[in-house]
Scaffold this active site. Structure first.
Site, PDB file in Angstrom:
ATOM      1  CE  LYS A  47      -4.321  -1.265   0.676  1.00  0.00           C
ATOM      2  NZ  LYS A  47      -4.168  -2.212  -0.627  1.00  0.00           N
ATOM      3  CE  LYS A  66     -14.409  -5.581  -3.360  1.00  0.00           C
ATOM      4  NZ  LYS A  66     -14.031  -5.599  -0.992  1.00  0.00           N
ATOM      5  CE  LYS A 103      -5.059  -9.130  -3.767  1.00  0.00           C
ATOM      6  NZ  LYS A 103      -6.233  -8.935  -3.652  1.00  0.00           N
TER       7      LYS A 103
END
Ligand code: TYM
Length: 355
Positions: free
Chosen positions: A137, A223, A220
């Protein structure tokens, strides 16, 4: 650790009773949640939601919308409510039964925030900074390295152990967070000399945790990665997305390993299609006769078979605020009862006494 104990002693000699009031204590407790950061995709479905459905009949289940967790990226206030409503509607549309499982919104249970605060006292900055998701992040958003991101695994641990969970159905990407949850639970027990919190396991029916890849050839499905197929996508959107999926120029010699991008398509096929379909295309690949166009067409139809009934129900449920309101009110009441009991006991263990 036995779940049928009559109680436990803290180091400070406080006896904490555990009442086996009904057979809930004979069942495993299951807790899991999904962040309210957008529509759910096939990764959320196969990594988590599908297992929620499989577990709700035989366990004491708590499934929640992780809306506190969504705040790390500062969503606009206008979007908070609709994002929560969307995930809630998708849970119910997929088949979560609020009569069987406790379905609730995380922020309706302030006891979670209290446990988070208490657990933060025993979570060390060094271990939090080393968490893979935190490192990722801060690389992606160097302008927003907030304390909520750093302590994200502590909030997750609070979510889980507030109900003294045993099993946590999650996808592969949450494995490290679950290890940290176990560590925080163990640390609390050791620190106060109690066997209070069970150490919960990341759960996929004894199998490896699942990772559904994206359609872009790497990584992966996510969203916000632009590589997802959503439960709420229409059949034509799904066909378009799958037909655009990255592949390669075809196998060069018989028996050669599929490229990463093609392996990803096989992985998705592995969860949506019949085993004989997967086998058929594997053989075609092995004999260099595969036509990726055919494979994609089949894959799209098999995905639609899974998603279409859910999409129809999402559209019905999302437009029924009365039903959604009833579900969250019932869930909040049940989740708060369980969470409040834990907080009461935790406060005793820590040493708080009534005046
Ligand atoms: P979130 O919202 O990112 O994802 C929700 C669930 O979906 C799984 N998942 C996947 N599984 C397989 N393949 C993928 N591509 C894929 N993408 C997502 C995740 O593993 C997860 O199970 N921190 C959590 C939410 C959370 C939580 C909790 C989960 C908060 N508190 C307590 C369990 C228990 C998260 O961000 O999930």
């Amino acid at each position: 650790m036995s779940r049928l104990k009559d109680g436990v002693y803290g180091t400070n000699s406080v006896f904490i009773p555990i009442f086996a009031a009904d057979n809930i204590f004979l069942m495993d407790t299951v807790v899991s949640g999904i962040r309210s950061t957008g529509n759910l995709h096939l990764g959320n479905y196969f990594g988590a939601l599908k297992n929620f459905l499989r577990m709700q009949d035989e366990n004491n289940c708590y499934f929640f919308v992780a809306d506190y967790h969504s705040l790390t990226t500062h969503p606009h206030p206008d979007d908070i409510h609709s994002n929560i409503r969307q995930v809630l509607a998708e849970y119910l549309a997929a088949g979560i039964d609020p009569e069987k499982a406790t379905v609730y919104v995380q922020s309706d249970v302030p006891e979670i925030a209290e446990l988070y605060l208490l657990l933060n006292m025993n979570a060390y900055v060094g271990e939090l900074e080393r968490t893979t998701s935190f490192k990722e992040k801060i690389r992606q958003h160097p302008d927003n390295i907030n304390a909520g991101l750093l302590t994200y695994p502590v909030l997750m641990a609070a979510d889980i152990i507030i109900h003294k969970a045993h099993k946590v159905p999650v996808g592969k990407d949450q494995e490290q967070h679950l290890e940290m949850t176990r560590r925080f639970a163990r640390r609390f027990n050791t620190m106060y000399g109690v066997e209070y919190f069970p150490e919960p396991d990341a759960y996929n029916f004894g199998r490896q945790l699942i990772k559904i890849p994206g359609l872009d050839g790497s990584g992966k499905m996510g969203k916000s990665e632009g590589n997802g197929i959503f439960l709420a996508d229409s059949p034509s959107e799904i066909r378009k997305k799958v037909l655009r999926a990255v592949t390669d120029s075809g196998p060069e010699k018989p028996g050669s390993e599929p490229s990463e991008a093609v392996k990803n398509l096989f992985t998705i096929m592995g969860v949506v299609s019949e085993p004989s379909t997967v086998e058929y295309f594997r053989e075609k690949h092995a004999s260099c006769e595969i036509r990726y166009g055919d494979m994609k067409k089949q894959l799209a139809e098999d995905i639609i078979k899974v998603t279409e009934p859910i999409r129809v129900r999402i559209n019905e449920i999302i437009n029924d605020p009365v039903y959604l309101g009833r579900v969250v009110a019932m869930g909040a009441e049940k989740a708060r009862a369980s969470a409040a009991a834990t907080i009461r006991e935790v406060r005793q263990i820590i040493g708080y006494r009534p005046f």
